[in-house]
Scaffold this motif. Structure first.
Motif, mmCIF file in Angstrom:
data_model
loop_
_atom_site.group_PDB
_atom_site.id
_atom_site.type_symbol
_atom_site.label_atom_id
_atom_site.label_comp_id
_atom_site.label_asym_id
_atom_site.label_seq_id
_atom_site.Cartn_x
_atom_site.Cartn_y
_atom_site.Cartn_z
ATOM 1 N N GLY A 66 -13.481 36.899 26.180
ATOM 2 C CA GLY A 66 -14.933 36.912 26.064
ATOM 3 C C GLY A 66 -15.465 36.845 24.649
ATOM 4 N N GLU A 67 -14.596 36.747 23.643
ATOM 5 C CA GLU A 67 -15.059 36.668 22.260
ATOM 6 C C GLU A 67 -15.629 35.275 21.968
ATOM 7 N N LYS A 68 -16.505 35.202 20.975
ATOM 8 C CA LYS A 68 -17.115 33.932 20.575
ATOM 9 C C LYS A 68 -16.786 33.656 19.115
ATOM 10 N N PHE A 69 -16.246 32.441 18.870
ATOM 11 C CA PHE A 69 -15.895 32.011 17.506
ATOM 12 C C PHE A 69 -16.571 30.672 17.234
ATOM 13 N N PRO A 70 -17.857 30.656 16.883
ATOM 14 C CA PRO A 70 -18.567 29.362 16.724
ATOM 15 C C PRO A 70 -18.065 28.517 15.554
ATOM 16 N N ARG A 71 -17.524 29.139 14.491
ATOM 17 C CA ARG A 71 -17.097 28.377 13.322
ATOM 18 C C ARG A 71 -15.707 27.772 13.482
ATOM 19 N N VAL A 72 -14.957 28.262 14.445
ATOM 20 C CA VAL A 72 -13.561 27.841 14.559
ATOM 21 C C VAL A 72 -13.457 26.387 15.005
ATOM 22 N N MET A 73 -14.381 25.937 15.854
ATOM 23 C CA MET A 73 -14.315 24.585 16.387
ATOM 24 C C MET A 73 -14.229 23.552 15.272
ATOM 25 N N MET A 74 -15.121 23.614 14.320
ATOM 26 C CA MET A 74 -15.143 22.614 13.240
ATOM 27 C C MET A 74 -13.915 22.745 12.347
ATOM 28 N N THR A 75 -13.445 23.987 12.140
ATOM 29 C CA THR A 75 -12.245 24.186 11.318
ATOM 30 C C THR A 75 -11.033 23.538 11.967
ATOM 31 N N VAL A 76 -10.942 23.686 13.272
ATOM 32 C CA VAL A 76 -9.827 23.075 13.995
ATOM 33 C C VAL A 76 -9.891 21.561 13.887
ATOM 34 N N ILE A 77 -11.097 20.989 14.000
ATOM 35 C CA ILE A 77 -11.229 19.528 13.931
ATOM 36 C C ILE A 77 -10.832 19.018 12.545
ATOM 37 N N ARG A 78 -11.164 19.768 11.522
ATOM 38 C CA ARG A 78 -10.894 19.306 10.156
ATOM 39 C C ARG A 78 -9.427 19.437 9.764
ATOM 40 N N PHE A 79 -8.786 20.543 10.154
ATOM 41 C CA PHE A 79 -7.476 20.855 9.589
ATOM 42 C C PHE A 79 -6.310 20.805 10.586
ATOM 43 N N CYS A 80 -6.586 20.633 11.878
ATOM 44 C CA CYS A 80 -5.484 20.703 12.854
ATOM 45 C C CYS A 80 -5.317 19.446 13.706
ATOM 46 N N VAL A 81 -6.330 18.609 13.768
ATOM 47 C CA VAL A 81 -6.278 17.487 14.705
ATOM 48 C C VAL A 81 -5.184 16.491 14.332
ATOM 49 N N ASN A 82 -4.992 16.251 13.049
ATOM 50 C CA ASN A 82 -4.042 15.225 12.620
ATOM 51 C C ASN A 82 -2.630 15.762 12.379
ATOM 52 N N THR A 83 -2.324 16.926 12.904
ATOM 53 C CA THR A 83 -1.006 17.510 12.677
ATOM 54 C C THR A 83 0.083 16.730 13.406
ATOM 55 N N LYS A 84 1.307 16.843 12.898
ATOM 56 C CA LYS A 84 2.458 16.231 13.554
ATOM 57 C C LYS A 84 3.323 17.271 14.273
ATOM 58 N N CYS A 85 2.917 18.528 14.186
ATOM 59 C CA CYS A 85 3.651 19.615 14.858
ATOM 60 C C CYS A 85 3.345 19.576 16.357
ATOM 61 N N HIS A 86 4.364 19.404 17.179
ATOM 62 C CA HIS A 86 4.147 19.288 18.620
ATOM 63 C C HIS A 86 3.679 20.606 19.239
ATOM 64 N N GLU A 87 4.145 21.731 18.699
ATOM 65 C CA GLU A 87 3.686 23.022 19.238
ATOM 66 C C GLU A 87 2.197 23.200 18.995
ATOM 67 N N LEU A 88 1.755 22.808 17.804
ATOM 68 C CA LEU A 88 0.336 22.931 17.494
ATOM 69 C C LEU A 88 -0.495 21.986 18.355
ATOM 70 N N LYS A 89 0.037 20.792 18.627
ATOM 71 C CA LYS A 89 -0.695 19.868 19.497
ATOM 72 C C LYS A 89 -0.842 20.435 20.908
ATOM 73 N N LYS A 90 0.227 21.106 21.403
ATOM 74 C CA LYS A 90 0.140 21.717 22.716
ATOM 75 C C LYS A 90 -0.907 22.832 22.730
ATOM 76 N N LEU A 91 -0.937 23.627 21.655
ATOM 77 C CA LEU A 91 -1.951 24.676 21.566
ATOM 78 C C LEU A 91 -3.358 24.100 21.467
ATOM 79 N N LEU A 92 -3.478 22.931 20.848
ATOM 80 C CA LEU A 92 -4.792 22.293 20.750
ATOM 81 C C LEU A 92 -5.338 21.945 22.138
#
Length: 968
Positions: A66-92
């Protein structure tokens, strides 16, 4: 849902549908350990993939709580979308699934455009497993605005070179068309129709057929018709989908059965056990024709004998047991195949197999069945089977049932069974022999001779008691048998006295050395020394009967004396009181009686069982009077010789009547399976176009409708009304009530929530907690309820043991106009133990064995207003779902006390034992006093059942007067 949607706006309808959808992500986590938004963003902005994974996991768990993290969405788009780590992609993919995608006005967030581009990149990723993982994620996505730009890429994936991508693309097309068919994928069925024709991978073909089966039924049936011969090659998953299609189509339109007959019969012989089982079950559910039942029964027996998993065997046996209710004649053809399951080492499988088999025994197969049972009995002697004694007992009881139903086979089985009078199942054998001796006079002589031949091998006192009774009652058929019986008893009993002789203390033997000179083979002299040995003791072999009497079994001595007395009296009656033979039998019987009386006198000096000794001594005195007093009434002698046999004959007749009456009562209690004015379809009036297999599969429909064999007579609605609990008051702003449904290991709560205020209630949540062995599987989702509106919330609870449980909680909501947070406490939901236990039966021997083994006992004092013993017992039995093992015929008479054993079994396989010991006081008030003792292997069932009995014995709520159960 349809009635609610007419009074709701489009946004409220969408929110309602989202809340009612099943949750696809379930993680357990500690809410207090959730990191802050700043920490999450800091870790995500770094370069370490492990830190990013840890931060993203914390973010996902926080959102689920039930927690809300409004700033996390944009951070994820900027720093995690282009990763090559398969575990991180699964978490995405998990993050995109749980992250909020709409604002408060139900408009798509601007960041979602960037998310859509990221999803599109993964759909074009060169790694096929990244593509497949993304396609699996799209199956869960319920936002059409995000899915719309991805449709061309999904279609391209249907033609990918790798089967992993194609099968997930087919599944994605299915889910998108199912949720937004006409809007996003109007040509979905045609696409999959072309795809499945050229597809060669089994998993991809199965997913494509699953889409056609649910979304384009005609295309699925057309594809099946064009590939009739290829279906067995398409894999197990495809076959199971075909079976689902057959059930769906035929239940909606029975006229379509003929189109699936060929598939069903071919799948019965599939190499996969799951396909064969499902095909047999489908065939039985669609048709009651003899050919269909015969084929399904053959498939079931094949699975029973080919599978090694004991759980599978038990499930198959239950299915055969269901078929037995209405198709016993057809199942008789596979009875011998069914009996092959007796080779299993598991005692539960053998027990269930024998239960089903005994219902199928008929004149045509009785000889083969008895041969199999005899072979199994002999196998228990030569092998070290686990629980071999219990298995042998079940086999003996099964043979006994066969002999009662078909007297012709009694002669062939009784002689084989009598070889087991010295084993664990000897008591069952001797009881069986006793019944056969009374019911079949033509077999008495041969059985009697066999019993005398095996008499010396009997090792237990209880079996000897029954054997001596048989010899005494049936030994007077002829002079030869009488003399043989008398000599056999005397040979095993021996002459008095029956008191063990005192051991004489032997002198200590002193070994001596003897030395002498000897001449060896080469002519030389040598000295040889030898030591004297003590003399060997003579080992005296004592017959079992004499040994038991000498050891102090005076009751056995009394039974032997009565048997000798009966034989002596019959010898005198046959040879005359002046004959030497009669006098010899009379004299020797008197000598034995005196010897046993002397034993009683010696044992009763220091014994506590003086009452039992006095009873035996009285019987011996009566036997001596019969032998010595010629003036004794003739009727008294006749009563002594014949009344015992007459009583046993009446007992057997009464047992037979009770079994037949109980069967009739069960049939009379069955509710009507079909109403008198229901339509019956006569096959003689069917259209002429039905040919071949279609006629065959319809053959039993009219009979099944006439007999109601496929009808479901259970009143589900009535059962639901009995399990509705009011959670809040009528004056509360939110009214709630719960319908509790128990499905073995699962409890489903359907909570109806009604907003009784003129305001919209937001963030309404039902917070539930449990007490006992109950576990809440998932938290109900929050809702937004309009004025005077209502919603239904579902919650699942797992049950792990038979124990009374409680469900409690609160309703939390916010008023949209005042933003005030309010709480409403809910009434407790009490889960009764009666939902878990069901009546069961067991033998008296098994009950006593379990009573001695179980360690938990709960003792409840009787406190009731009921004044009659039998009425109180029936009241307890009715209100506890238990079976009374004590015969009800013993409740008659004017006795002031009653003792009865009750038994039940829980859905978890636990045994519940209850002993009721109640006495009616003879004073003026005539109250019932006593105790009810409950024993079980676990503490929960002993405590819960004790609470239940305490409540129902007076008919009002009460508390347990004894408290906690204790180990005995």
């Amino acid at each position: 849902e349809k009635k609610i949607e007419r009074t709701m706006s489009k946004g409220e309808v969408d929110a309602f549908q989202l809340n009612e959808a099943s949750c696809t992500v379930l993680f357990g986590g500690d809410k207090a350990a959730t990191p802050s938004q700043e920490d999450i963003c800091t870790d995500l902005e770094g370069t370490d993939d492990k830190l990013k994974c840890k931060a993203l996991k914390g973010c996902i768990l926080g959102m689920l709580n039930g927690e809300k993290f409004p700033r996390v969405m944009m951070t994820v788009i900027r720093f995690c979308v282009n990763t090559k780590c398969h575990e991180l992609k699964k978490l995405l993919t998990l993050f995109w699934e749980v992250a909020p995608k709409y604002d408060e006005k139900r408009k798509l967030l601007p960041e979602m455009i960037l998310v859509c581009n990221a999803l599109l990149k993964d759909l074009h990723h060169p790694n096929e497993f990244v593509r497949g993982s993304m396609l699996r994620f799209l199956c869960k996505l319920q936002e059409p605005e995000l899915l719309d730009p991805l449709i061309p890429a999904i279609k391209e994936c249907l033609e990918h070179r790798h089967s992993y991508v194609r099968k997930n693309a087919a599944l994605a097309v299915f889910q998108i068309h199912k949720s937004f068919g006409e809007r996003l994928l109007p040509d979905g069925p045609e696409l999959i129709g072309i795809f499945i024709e050229r597809e060669t991978d089994t998993a991809a073909r199965r997913n494509a057929f699953l889409m056609l089966f649910n979304e384009a039924e005609n295309l699925a049936i057309e594809y099946l018709a064009n590939n009739v011969d290829e279906v067995p090659k398409f894999g197990d998953g495809f076959s199971l989908c075909v079976l689902d299609l057959a059930r769906k189509v035929c239940r909606r339109d029975p006229a379509q059965k003929a189109r699936f007959v060929r598939f069903l019969f071919s799948m019965l012989n599939a190499s996969s056990a799951a396909v064969s089982y499902e095909a047999a079950w489908t065939l039985v559910s669609l048709s009651s024709a003899p050919t269909a039942i015969r084929a399904a029964a053959a498939a079931y027996t094949g699975l029973l004998n080919s599978q090694s998993d004991n759980n599978v065997k038990l499930i198959v046996l239950d299915r055969i047991g269901e078929l037995l209710k209405y198709h016993s004649k057809v199942l008789q053809e596979v009875l011998l195949d069914l009996l092959r399951a007796l080779s299993s080492p598991n005692i539960d499988i053998c027990k269930r197999t024998l239960e089903v088999s005994m219902e199928l025994v008929g004149p045509r197969n009785i000889e083969e069945v008895v041969q199999v049972l005899k072979r199994e009995v002999l196998r228990t002697r030569g092998s070290d089977l686990e629980k071999g004694g219990a298995y042998r007992t079940m086999l003996i009881q099964a043979i006994h049932q066969c002999a009662v139903k078909f007297p012709d086979i009694a002669d062939s089985v009784v002689h084989v069974l009598m070889d087991f009078l010295n084993t664990d199942g000897a008591m069952d054998v001797i009881v069986f022999v006793r019944a056969i001796m009374e019911q079949y006079p033509n077999l008495r002589e041969s059985i009697f001779k066999k019993l005398l031949a095996n008499f010396a091998e009997i090792q237990t006192s209880s079996v000897l008691n029954v054997a001596l009774w048989i010899v005494g009652e049936y030994g007077g058929e002829s002079n030869e048998l009488l003399s043989d019986a008398f000599e056999e008893i005397m040979g095993n009993l021996g002459e008095p006295p029956f008191i063990a002789a005192e051991e004489v203390k032997e002198e200590e033997f002193i070994s001596e050395a003897i030395t002498k000179n000897i001449v060896l083979a080469d002519g030389t002299y040598a000295t040889q020394t030898t030591m004297t040995e003590p003399p060997k003791k003579k080992i005296e072999v004592v017959a079992t009967l004499r040994r038991l009497v000498i050891e102090g079994d005076v009751f056995l001595g009394g039974v032997a004396t009565c048997a000798l007395t009966k034989l002596a009296l019959r010898s005198i009656a046959m040879s005359g009181d002046k004959s030497d033979k009669g006098k010899d039998h009379q004299t020797r019987s008197l000598v034995v009686a005196c010897g046993v009386a002397r034993l009683i006198q010696a044992k009763s000096e220091n014994a506590q069982q003086k009452g039992a000794f006095a009873d035996t001594l009285e019987r011996l005195t009566f036997c001596c009077r019969l032998l010595l007093d010629p003036a004794l009434d003739v009727e008294l002698k006749d009563s002594f010789l014949n009344d015992s046999k007459k009583s046993f004959s009446l007992y057997l007749e009464n047992i037979k009547k009770l079994k037949s009456s109980s069967t009739q009562d069960e049939e009379a209690k069955r509710p009507p399976q079909l109403q008198a004015d229901d339509l019956i379809n006569f096959r003689q009036l069917r259209r002429r176009g039905a040919q071949g297999a279609e006629l065959d599969i319809y053959d039993g429909d009219d009979m099944s409708k006439a007999t109601g064999s496929n009808s479901n007579s259970s009143d589900d609605f009535g059962n639901q009304l009995n399990h509705i609990y009011q959670l809040t008051g009528f004056a509360d702003p939110v009214y709630a009530e719960a319908c509790v449904t128990v499905h073995d290991y699962d409890i489903v709560l359907e909570i109806l929530v009604i907003n009784r205020t003129p305001n919209t209630l937001t963030n309404l949540a039902v917070e539930l907690a449990t007490m006992g062995d109950l576990k809440l599987v998932e938290r109900p989702q929050t809702l937004t309820i309009g004025p005077l509106d209502q919603r239904t919330i579902r919650a699942n609870i797992k049950v792990s043991s038979t124990e009374t449980g409680h469900i409690f909680g609160t309703i939390v909501y916010e008023n949209s106009s005042t933003a005030e947070r309010s709480f409403i406490n809910l009434n407790d939901v009490h889960l009764d133990i009666m939902d878990y236990i069901h009546p069961g039966t067991c033998t008296d021997e098994a009950f006593r064995l379990m009573w001695a083994e179980f360690e938990w006992e709960n003792k409840v004092a009787i406190n009731t207003t009921i004044s009659e013993l039998s009425t109180f017992l029936s009241h307890v039995v009715t209100n506890t779902n238990m079976t009374c093992l004590t015969p009800t015929s013993k409740e008659g008479g004017k006795s002031t006390f009653l003792a009865a054993n009750l038994y039940a079994k829980s859905i978890f396989g636990e045994d519940a034992l209850v002993n009721v010991s109640v006495e009616k006081k003879e004073d003026a008030d005539g109250k019932l006093t006593g105790y009810i003792r409950i024993r079980s292997k676990t503490q929960g069932i002993a405590l819960s059942l004790g609470d239940r009995i305490t409540i129902v014995q007076r008919g009002v709520s009460g508390e347990n007067q004894d408290g906690q159960p204790k180990p005995n």
